[in-house]
Design an enzyme around this catalytic site. Sequence first.
Site, mmCIF file in Angstrom:
data_model
loop_
_atom_site.group_PDB
_atom_site.id
_atom_site.type_symbol
_atom_site.label_atom_id
_atom_site.label_comp_id
_atom_site.label_asym_id
_atom_site.label_seq_id
_atom_site.Cartn_x
_atom_site.Cartn_y
_atom_site.Cartn_z
ATOM 1 N N VAL A 1 -1.836 -5.146 12.195
ATOM 2 C CA VAL A 1 -1.349 -4.047 13.040
ATOM 3 C C VAL A 1 -1.749 -4.265 14.494
ATOM 4 C CG1 VAL A 1 -1.527 -1.581 13.493
ATOM 5 C CG2 VAL A 1 -1.295 -2.388 11.147
ATOM 6 N N LYS B 1 -2.889 10.291 1.887
ATOM 7 C CA LYS B 1 -1.882 10.786 2.828
ATOM 8 C C LYS B 1 -1.532 12.247 2.576
ATOM 9 C CE LYS B 1 -0.326 6.046 3.362
ATOM 10 N NZ LYS B 1 0.518 4.997 2.716
#
Lengths: 432, 432
Positions: A13, A206
């Site tokens: 990332v 999440k």
Amino acid sequence: MSLKIALLGFGTVASGLPFLLEENGDKIKSAAGEQVQISKILIRNDAEKARLNAMGYEYQFVTSIDEILSDSEISIVVELIGRIEPAKTYILKALQAGKHVVTANKDLIALHGKEMRDLAERKALAFYYEAAVAGGIPILRTLANSFTSDKIQGVLGVLNGTSNFMMTKMVEDGWSYKEALAKAQALGYAESDPTNDVEGVDAAYKVAILSQFAFGMFLDFKDVSHQGISTITAEDVAVAQQLGYVIKLVGRLEEKTSGVWADVSPTFIPETHPLANVNDVMNAVFVESIGIGQSMFYGPGAGQKPTATSVMADIIRIAQRLKEGTVGKPFNAFQRPVQLAEKTDQISRYYMIINTPKQNGQLLRLVSVFSDQGVSCQQVLEQELDDNRARLVIMTRLMNQLQLEAIKQQISQESDWHLLNVFKVLGDDHDN
Amino acid sequence: MSLKIALLGFGTVASGLPFLLEENGDKIKSAAGEQVQISKILIRNDAEKARLNAMGYEYQFVTSIDEILSDSEISIVVELIGRIEPAKTYILKALQAGKHVVTANKDLIALHGKEMRDLAERKALAFYYEAAVAGGIPILRTLANSFTSDKIQGVLGVLNGTSNFMMTKMVEDGWSYKEALAKAQALGYAESDPTNDVEGVDAAYKVAILSQFAFGMFLDFKDVSHQGISTITAEDVAVAQQLGYVIKLVGRLEEKTSGVWADVSPTFIPETHPLANVNDVMNAVFVESIGIGQSMFYGPGAGQKPTATSVMADIIRIAQRLKEGTVGKPFNAFQRPVQLAEKTDQISRYYMIINTPKQNGQLLRLVSVFSDQGVSCQQVLEQELDDNRARLVIMTRLMNQLQLEAIKQQISQESDWHLLNVFKVLGDDHDN
């Protein structure tokens, strides 16, 4: 003038950030009000530094967090190491040192987010983590900024790209769970230990984070029950198809009268539902609310560029807030005390599949078990397996968690029955 | 303390605001930092006032805009009259009087938005219009806030609920255009003069507005070409299905080397594309960008509650900005000079259907027309109509607008041919 940031970690990332700064530098500079400059990058050791230098990266790599913490020119620390330690310690130190923090670390936010958020709030620092949920989909900021006027009743999310890729292969191409997992590992979607992805742990992280934004409640991770996809068989997939459903791993949040119900489980989704078409590694968050009604936010759940784009959007927002003098504002201002739904309020339809002897009367016996708990069945199918065994499939009407537990216990007490799977069934508007 | 707002008009959308304030008052108050209070409502005349009072509405209804402009306690004017006048004059007067403005008026923003935005900017006032595009979908604020780090390459939108409802009936249930229109009118989705909905005008307004947020360009409405659904026949729908497509009215924005190409036209969408499943009155905006890749934002495109929810989110944002002292910030800070794509850069695949004599050699003749312009055909179908006439269907490969114009002109010069329809074809990733 430029805005100096430091990266912790330089993996997949992080290395997407230079791409964005190069390809989209003008727009980023214009939005941030100044150049965003990667000032220092924390890596593990000199060997990694030599490797990165050999790859042509010309950043200032450092191997001690203190070199970043003590650098007064660095205003934002971007944590991209992942997992719990040393990420947690570094973030807390960065906040203590007066740095704003951006992270994409869902495990950490779900497990220790409150401690970090509280510290950021006390120090009037920004602590943003848009990339922690559904990678490239700007769902957290949208919930925080655009659902201010709305009251959310429920959230359904396809939140784990790896398991969704696997389910897509199992549903569309008839692959077995094992085949799908092997392919996901070969493609680099699943790690060698795939537990977090396939057992619903990652999706549950999440869901815990989404609860902050959708309901203003900082749920504990342990308040999100989770069940994974590893027990799903070709038979489950086939029955679903026959009845007009697809199976996906779904994270669900619902606000009931008594509080919020949060869980992750394999779920039968009607094939006409917008989530049914969210395939491969894509993610989507489907929201039900009193104002907008039904809305859905779809995009890549992971990947270098999508995740880096969300991280960069957080960095830009901090730059803007620094200029506006509003940087102490929380990422999400919607906060209420946590209140969890009672089991009697945890209501769903279910699919159950049970291995039984091939004998007359099994179906009647089973329907009686449901009937004893006051639960109706919408549909019951019997499938012969061989001369001795059969399978019973039940699609139930709505029942609560106490009823479900009682039924499961009753079935487990019948020594000639074997409960193979229990999954949630999402209703359409008409019969749920 | 409360934040006093005035409504201009009290039709369908406006009367959704009291619903939200009642059902979600605590959250709205918490987000806005104070109570939002509807202080005055402008209506047309005393007769309307009597009617509304009889319905139990106890607001302070006024019939002159001056009663609102001169009221120094009112800080936000919410225009919900629709169309151009008197809405435009009222908004300009409100801004002149120092009021912040929220509107859901797409026609007005698309045709005169720049004048109003410039005035708001000069006066350091907020001028927000989230509800003007795709009603309940928070797409404008998301593009403005979350795509800051990303570079958008293209936007595809199903932006008009009425025409999408009609196309859904035509595609899924085989209805004719006339039947679908009659049903849309009976359900109140289409007005007695449906021109703006079915001819792509309304979608083109929204495309013009989206260009501000996606590309930073304030396109003129005349720069958005538009073609509607009224010429679509059952044959077009059947051919599309046969080839694996659904037809929808799609607004499209693409940034090419030379600039932006914006248009609205019936479009063949591969049935595996996320937009293909956006049915009935739902809207969706599909975004392609260098960072996130592909994302989609789905929800109701119109309706009382969804639109009122977007309007209220704008009101809350103004309240927050007033508290922060940042209220002069534009709704969308991304601004570049308008640059339109050259015709040679306007590249697409097309579907064409042509009525021809039933004679040998028609297909060869037609393929030659394409070949002369350097355009290849991916697929050509011939369908016999009767003893004398046939239909040729062509799915082309990519061509530019000059090539398309030349081909259309050549076909029109052939006196025994009749070009029935020309629609865009969205490619999948492999062959476009």
